[in-house]
Design a protein around this motif. Sequence first.
Motif, mmCIF file in Angstrom:
data_model
loop_
_atom_site.group_PDB
_atom_site.id
_atom_site.type_symbol
_atom_site.label_atom_id
_atom_site.label_comp_id
_atom_site.label_asym_id
_atom_site.label_seq_id
_atom_site.Cartn_x
_atom_site.Cartn_y
_atom_site.Cartn_z
ATOM 1 N N UNK A 129 39.776 15.136 48.377
ATOM 2 C CA UNK A 129 40.624 16.293 48.682
ATOM 3 C C UNK A 129 40.193 17.539 47.914
ATOM 4 N N UNK A 130 38.998 18.032 48.275
ATOM 5 C CA UNK A 130 38.459 19.259 47.668
ATOM 6 C C UNK A 130 37.952 20.188 48.767
ATOM 7 N N UNK A 131 37.954 21.492 48.471
ATOM 8 C CA UNK A 131 37.495 22.487 49.442
ATOM 9 C C UNK A 131 35.973 22.490 49.589
ATOM 10 N N UNK B 173 40.313 22.031 44.143
ATOM 11 C CA UNK B 173 41.237 20.920 44.398
ATOM 12 C C UNK B 173 42.270 21.325 45.450
ATOM 13 N N UNK B 174 42.469 20.501 46.452
ATOM 14 C CA UNK B 174 43.462 20.783 47.489
ATOM 15 C C UNK B 174 44.862 20.349 47.030
ATOM 16 N N UNK B 175 45.874 20.972 47.595
ATOM 17 C CA UNK B 175 47.238 20.743 47.096
ATOM 18 C C UNK B 175 47.733 19.327 47.371
ATOM 19 N N UNK B 176 47.094 18.607 48.282
ATOM 20 C CA UNK B 176 47.500 17.229 48.570
ATOM 21 C C UNK B 176 47.030 16.238 47.487
ATOM 22 N N UNK B 177 46.067 16.650 46.649
ATOM 23 C CA UNK B 177 45.489 15.718 45.666
ATOM 24 C C UNK B 177 46.473 15.430 44.543
ATOM 25 N N UNK B 178 46.555 14.157 44.142
ATOM 26 C CA UNK B 178 47.453 13.758 43.050
ATOM 27 C C UNK B 178 46.735 13.020 41.923
ATOM 28 N N UNK B 179 45.548 12.508 42.211
ATOM 29 C CA UNK B 179 44.793 11.729 41.225
ATOM 30 C C UNK B 179 43.311 12.100 41.296
ATOM 31 N N UNK C 127 37.272 4.488 36.850
ATOM 32 C CA UNK C 127 38.441 4.936 36.093
ATOM 33 C C UNK C 127 39.197 5.984 36.886
ATOM 34 N N UNK C 128 40.374 6.366 36.388
ATOM 35 C CA UNK C 128 41.157 7.356 37.107
ATOM 36 C C UNK C 128 42.186 8.015 36.206
ATOM 37 N N UNK C 129 42.591 9.214 36.596
ATOM 38 C CA UNK C 129 43.634 9.963 35.896
ATOM 39 C C UNK C 129 44.579 10.547 36.929
ATOM 40 N N UNK C 130 45.821 10.776 36.523
ATOM 41 C CA UNK C 130 46.705 11.585 37.339
ATOM 42 C C UNK C 130 46.178 13.017 37.264
ATOM 43 N N UNK C 131 46.421 13.812 38.297
ATOM 44 C CA UNK C 131 45.831 15.154 38.343
ATOM 45 C C UNK C 131 46.252 16.018 37.147
ATOM 46 N N UNK D 299 46.187 8.728 46.162
ATOM 47 C CA UNK D 299 46.608 7.374 45.782
ATOM 48 C C UNK D 299 46.105 7.028 44.397
ATOM 49 N N UNK D 300 46.915 6.282 43.644
ATOM 50 C CA UNK D 300 46.486 5.880 42.308
ATOM 51 C C UNK D 300 45.192 5.084 42.421
ATOM 52 N N UNK D 301 44.118 5.530 41.767
ATOM 53 C CA UNK D 301 42.828 4.859 41.927
ATOM 54 C C UNK D 301 42.794 3.493 41.250
ATOM 55 N N UNK D 302 41.963 2.621 41.762
ATOM 56 C CA UNK D 302 41.701 1.353 41.093
ATOM 57 C C UNK D 302 40.854 1.615 39.862
#
Length: 302
Positions: A93-95, A144-150, A176-180, A231-234
């Motif tokens: 979800x990026x421009x 980053x697009x506004x729909x992105x959460x992680x 790995x992953x982080x919340x936005x 979605x929360x990444x694995x």
Amino acid sequence: MAYKNVLKYSDVTPRADYMNRRQLMGGAAGLAAGMALGPAFGASGFSVDEKPNTMEEISSYNNFYEFGTAKGDPAKNAHMLTTDPWSVEIDGMVDRPGSYGLEDILKNVTLEERIYRFRCVETWSMVVPWVGFELNQLLALAGVQSSAKYVAFQTLLRPEEMPGQRTRSLEWPYREGLRLDEAMHPLTIMATGIYDDPLPNQNGAPLRLVVPWKYGYKSIKSIVRVTLTDKEPQTTWNMLQPREYGFYSNVNPEVSHPRWSQAYEKPIGGGLLARRKETLMFNGYEDQVASLYDGMDLVANH
Ligand SMILES: Nc1nc2c(c(=O)[nH]1)N[C@H]1C(S)=C(S)[C@@H](COP(=O)(O)O)O[C@H]1N2
Ligand SMILES: [Mo]
């Protein structure tokens, strides 16, 4: 790449200022009250006023399972890794999705020194003088697009150069992953160097994440892919053992690992001075990051 001309913590913090702060924090009043003293921060509010570990310590005691599972394996084996050329795929979800060459990235971000505490879930700790840039700068390049959460991250998959990937010690590639909001926080950096040198391969060359208030395994090395998602990444350790390694993995002395306490840590190096010390909430970064988790159950969301 220029590492020598980076603005240093000691350049921007008047000495009297951090000496005073140190004395206040370590003063007899605090000790008498029996409170756990937080670290002192410099004028920038980011670097801690603590003596960093030596390059020898930082580059010889590592976790980087792609090169083996023993602490000395990465230093022995990581020279096999080719880090130039290097590019990072930014997608989701990026421009402006695409392959971003590291040289181009470095022309568009501001490198600075960040002296951070580093706490591994295994209970050892270090202080590392990273050179890097805020992850939010890289995310801004991609838009980053506004729909992105992680934000999801992946390490290079190259078993020819990474002998650990020819075994099943973990599921590859490392993820790995982080919340936005965690990813956008100014403490969250992409490191490219330590002291005046590029990152040693065993520390995650040429580009690795550093999130100082979380256990070390969140700080994923040798990154080739960054994906914005809703979605929360694995994440690798969570996939292996979810009860032991949660998605958040915030350093928390009150939430034990199922097999050991997290109340204390063992600083690496320093000989006799390296005695066990109390682990601090959010690894000492509570003032800066606690508000990210307002109202969240930190036990359920460990
Ligand atoms: N790709 C990858 N990243 C990784 C690891 C790993 O095995 N593979 N280990 C993690 C763990 S458990 C820790 S404690 C830190 C160690 O970083 P350091 O060796 O630079 O101290 O890297 C983290 N990042
Ligand atoms: Mo770790």
